[in-house]
Design a protein around this motif. Sequence first.
Motif, PDB file in Angstrom:
ATOM      1  N   ILE A  69     -10.742 -11.286  -3.952  1.00 36.42           N
ATOM      2  CA  ILE A  69     -11.172 -12.614  -4.390  1.00 36.42           C
ATOM      3  C   ILE A  69     -10.042 -13.603  -4.154  1.00 36.42           C
ATOM      4  O   ILE A  69      -8.873 -13.300  -4.391  1.00 36.42           O
ATOM      5  N   ASP A  70     -10.424 -14.817  -3.691  1.00 33.52           N
ATOM      6  CA  ASP A  70      -9.427 -15.872  -3.509  1.00 33.52           C
ATOM      7  C   ASP A  70     -10.089 -17.232  -3.639  1.00 33.52           C
ATOM      8  O   ASP A  70     -11.102 -17.515  -2.984  1.00 33.52           O
ATOM      9  N   SER A  71      -9.545 -18.074  -4.496  1.00 28.39           N
ATOM     10  CA  SER A  71      -9.947 -19.483  -4.620  1.00 28.39           C
ATOM     11  C   SER A  71     -11.450 -19.656  -4.818  1.00 28.39           C
ATOM     12  O   SER A  71     -12.068 -20.532  -4.209  1.00 28.39           O
ATOM     13  N   GLY A  72     -12.029 -18.823  -5.665  1.00 24.60           N
ATOM     14  CA  GLY A  72     -13.445 -18.958  -5.966  1.00 24.60           C
ATOM     15  C   GLY A  72     -14.376 -18.320  -4.968  1.00 24.60           C
ATOM     16  O   GLY A  72     -15.602 -18.435  -5.095  1.00 24.60           O
ATOM     17  N   TYR A  73     -13.847 -17.652  -3.961  1.00 24.33           N
ATOM     18  CA  TYR A  73     -14.653 -16.972  -2.951  1.00 24.33           C
ATOM     19  C   TYR A  73     -14.329 -15.478  -2.969  1.00 24.33           C
ATOM     20  O   TYR A  73     -13.224 -15.068  -3.334  1.00 24.33           O
ATOM     21  N   VAL A  74     -15.283 -14.687  -2.555  1.00 24.04           N
ATOM     22  CA  VAL A  74     -15.017 -13.281  -2.308  1.00 24.04           C
ATOM     23  C   VAL A  74     -14.749 -13.125  -0.818  1.00 24.04           C
ATOM     24  O   VAL A  74     -15.444 -13.712   0.024  1.00 24.04           O
ATOM     25  N   LEU A  75     -13.707 -12.404  -0.482  1.00 22.10           N
ATOM     26  CA  LEU A  75     -13.385 -12.110   0.915  1.00 22.10           C
ATOM     27  C   LEU A  75     -13.796 -10.675   1.184  1.00 22.10           C
ATOM     28  O   LEU A  75     -13.299  -9.749   0.538  1.00 22.10           O
ATOM     29  N   THR A  76     -14.709 -10.488   2.118  1.00 25.70           N
ATOM     30  CA  THR A  76     -15.292  -9.173   2.382  1.00 25.70           C
ATOM     31  C   THR A  76     -15.092  -8.816   3.841  1.00 25.70           C
ATOM     32  O   THR A  76     -15.367  -9.625   4.739  1.00 25.70           O
ATOM     33  N   ALA A  77     -14.621  -7.610   4.077  1.00 27.77           N
ATOM     34  CA  ALA A  77     -14.450  -7.106   5.444  1.00 27.77           C
ATOM     35  C   ALA A  77     -15.708  -6.365   5.866  1.00 27.77           C
ATOM     36  O   ALA A  77     -16.186  -5.481   5.147  1.00 27.77           O
ATOM     37  N   PHE A  78     -16.248  -6.727   7.029  1.00 25.72           N
ATOM     38  CA  PHE A  78     -17.402  -6.048   7.610  1.00 25.72           C
ATOM     39  C   PHE A  78     -16.932  -5.284   8.847  1.00 25.72           C
ATOM     40  O   PHE A  78     -16.334  -5.864   9.759  1.00 25.72           O
ATOM     41  N   TYR A  79     -17.216  -3.985   8.837  1.00 29.08           N
ATOM     42  CA  TYR A  79     -16.791  -3.115   9.937  1.00 29.08           C
ATOM     43  C   TYR A  79     -18.031  -2.720  10.725  1.00 29.08           C
ATOM     44  O   TYR A  79     -18.861  -1.940  10.262  1.00 29.08           O
ATOM     45  N   SER A  80     -18.176  -3.297  11.923  1.00 28.10           N
ATOM     46  CA  SER A  80     -19.401  -3.123  12.692  1.00 28.10           C
ATOM     47  C   SER A  80     -19.349  -1.860  13.543  1.00 28.10           C
ATOM     48  O   SER A  80     -18.295  -1.242  13.716  1.00 28.10           O
ATOM     49  N   THR A  81     -20.512  -1.516  14.071  1.00 26.80           N
ATOM     50  CA  THR A  81     -20.612  -0.326  14.918  1.00 26.80           C
ATOM     51  C   THR A  81     -19.870  -0.501  16.237  1.00 26.80           C
ATOM     52  O   THR A  81     -19.648   0.467  16.954  1.00 26.80           O
ATOM     53  N   SER A  82     -19.457  -1.735  16.553  1.00 29.29           N
ATOM     54  CA  SER A  82     -18.687  -1.973  17.777  1.00 29.29           C
ATOM     55  C   SER A  82     -17.231  -1.556  17.616  1.00 29.29           C
ATOM     56  O   SER A  82     -16.473  -1.560  18.577  1.00 29.29           O
ATOM     57  N   GLY A  83     -16.840  -1.189  16.378  1.00 33.78           N
ATOM     58  CA  GLY A  83     -15.462  -0.807  16.133  1.00 33.78           C
ATOM     59  C   GLY A  83     -14.550  -1.974  15.827  1.00 33.78           C
ATOM     60  O   GLY A  83     -13.325  -1.843  15.873  1.00 33.78           O
ATOM     61  N   ARG A  84     -15.151  -3.121  15.488  1.00 34.57           N
ATOM     62  CA  ARG A  84     -14.361  -4.308  15.179  1.00 34.57           C
ATOM     63  C   ARG A  84     -14.669  -4.760  13.755  1.00 34.57           C
ATOM     64  O   ARG A  84     -15.793  -4.628  13.280  1.00 34.57           O
TER      65      ARG A  84
END
Length: 665
Positions: free
Chosen positions: A361-376
């Motif tokens: 969480i930062d500055s009222g937002y949630v920061l979420t990492a998405f790991y796609s099937t492309s490997g990125r």
Amino acid sequence: MPDTSLVRSSQDIVFTVPTAFGGGTLKCMVARGKGKDGRAFEIKRMAVPAEEGQQRRLRETAQTYSDWTRGAGFGKASPDTEGGFNYGTRLYARSRNMLMPAGEVTEYALPVGTGTLTSAFDLIGSTWVTAGNTRMVQVINNGTDLTVRDAGVDFGVGAQSGSGVVFGDRAWIANSGGRRIYSFDGTTWTPAVDDVRRGSLVVADWVFGAQYAPSAGMIGTTQRVLVSNDTSIPSVYHCVTNPGLTASWAGPNPVGDSAIPIQSLHGAGEAVFAAKPDGVFMIEGGGRMRNLAPHWRNQYDPSSGESLQYYDGALLAGHTQFLDMLAPNPDQIGQMNPCQPGAHESFENSPIFGRTPAQTIDSGYVLTAFYSTSGRSYVMAGKRTDRLNLTGRNQMTWYGSEFDCDGRITLLYIIASVNNGPRWLMIGAAAPSGATKLYFQSLPREPTPYAAWKRSGAHRFSTAFTCKQSLDDLGDPNAPKNMRYIAVVTENAATTRSLTVTTTTDGSDEVVQATITEPGRQFTVVDDATSSGVNVETMLSGTCEPTEPLVIRSVKIRGTINDERTVVYEVPLVFGRDVPGNRGTDDASSPWIKRAQLYTLLEAGPVALNDWNGLDRTGVVEDVQDREIPDDEGDGVTVYAIATISILLNTARYGSARAGFSRFA
């Protein structure tokens, strides 16, 4: 004699007769002037009721992108769709009416042999990172920049430092490799007195009930509690004092199905949450344990539950196929609520989807990492839709991506400002090669990056960013269009801070339409050869300097919608021997044979024809009415016919958009 009052004309209509109806061509003179009976011959265009939106032959349309607060998702920038643009890279789009580059990213070298970075904590002026092996990493923030070095501890052969948290007056580090936990007071690393082995460590404030209270005197009291999962069975332990002593721990308390392991723990307020592939369990100090996501059992995936984040009254839980927003409310248990970008609509061609291995969480937002099937991996910033005064089926609105990298992101952690210095987002990632990567991304201390720039703050910007607008039909999902021009309003553009505008229509190759190096409103006429189609996508690619960003204020695309319409004409025709026709040559054909051929076309359906303007068309002979006038000598006739012909009209593409419009084809 033939009817010599007719005006000799080369304006014929030539039908291509289908083989089934005799084949060949039928050439008919379009009558002009007046006949012997004084009637004037004229081509009549009949009024045909148009469908809604097709009342005019030429329709101009425009789409303006300026309010990007709708976030990343599906559709055009309009209130009835979920998102205003598809996705970007290194893009900050949280501020209304502007796009900017996200923070500058710097990769730091790690000590040799560093394992997977999974957790971090702050203690004694430094940030300490568990390194997934026998060692740890120390990050020193001196208020201006960062130093990364080995933390100077070795947990021993087989240890895997996987979780660290501050509890009491020191930090505690658990090793998932079957080694005892360690404590750290900022100076000395000390193994637990007893052989205490634990998995993930989290902290919560439990209100104890009789089942979990360490003593009768704690029942009904709120206590700071350290909770951990067993490394071999899906159970949790908890303690309120000295985690280094076996006697301090209560448990194990089983969590759900005993055959399904706990993937992650998360402490928030008075509850601890345990994620498993078969659900997310809320554990309270009173002894109550509830599965908030029993629907996961019907979508079982062994990778589900990698990350949990309590955010603004809800728990964001990472199922392999979606990000689930769970409410810790008994009335809403079992309600699946996907909230990832594009959750309720197609996300078009965006690569941002997949597992969510890390959140913060930062500055009222949630920061979420998405790991796609492309490997990125991509880091998106999300906020509850109602908090933005927006409406939509997705309860989260997402912006970004603000960071992207090859491999799987395993850690997101905020490095706080020291002495009014810069802030950073620390990002740990496992590269496809197996190497561990550590990145730091600049974050503003001010409310927004724009404010940081205007106030000459310490925040630094990425030197390149992109934003790809959604596939846009410009208001008509089926009609072909010609893009006429693109107008862009920028701030702070210069030779070293440029914006490249690229378009693609109907999936064709991307074509650069303009490169902007001056601020204000810049206008470019698009290249016709690459701008005709039903749908258009626009890509904005910006370059800038670390302390001088490029700001995009608005983008407008204007085009012409080319409606296809059926236009009905009443065309006067004349047949007779020696009647001018055949592009000016006297016709020697029998008028009766020609009339018979014309009547056969009533049954032929659409036929190819070359009209009185010399243009190739497709038309349908709908009706024929005729009359005969004998020749003066009485040895022949002139046949006059009114043929009702419907023709499909298209608006032609421009020969060159830069040269203007061609006429309608």
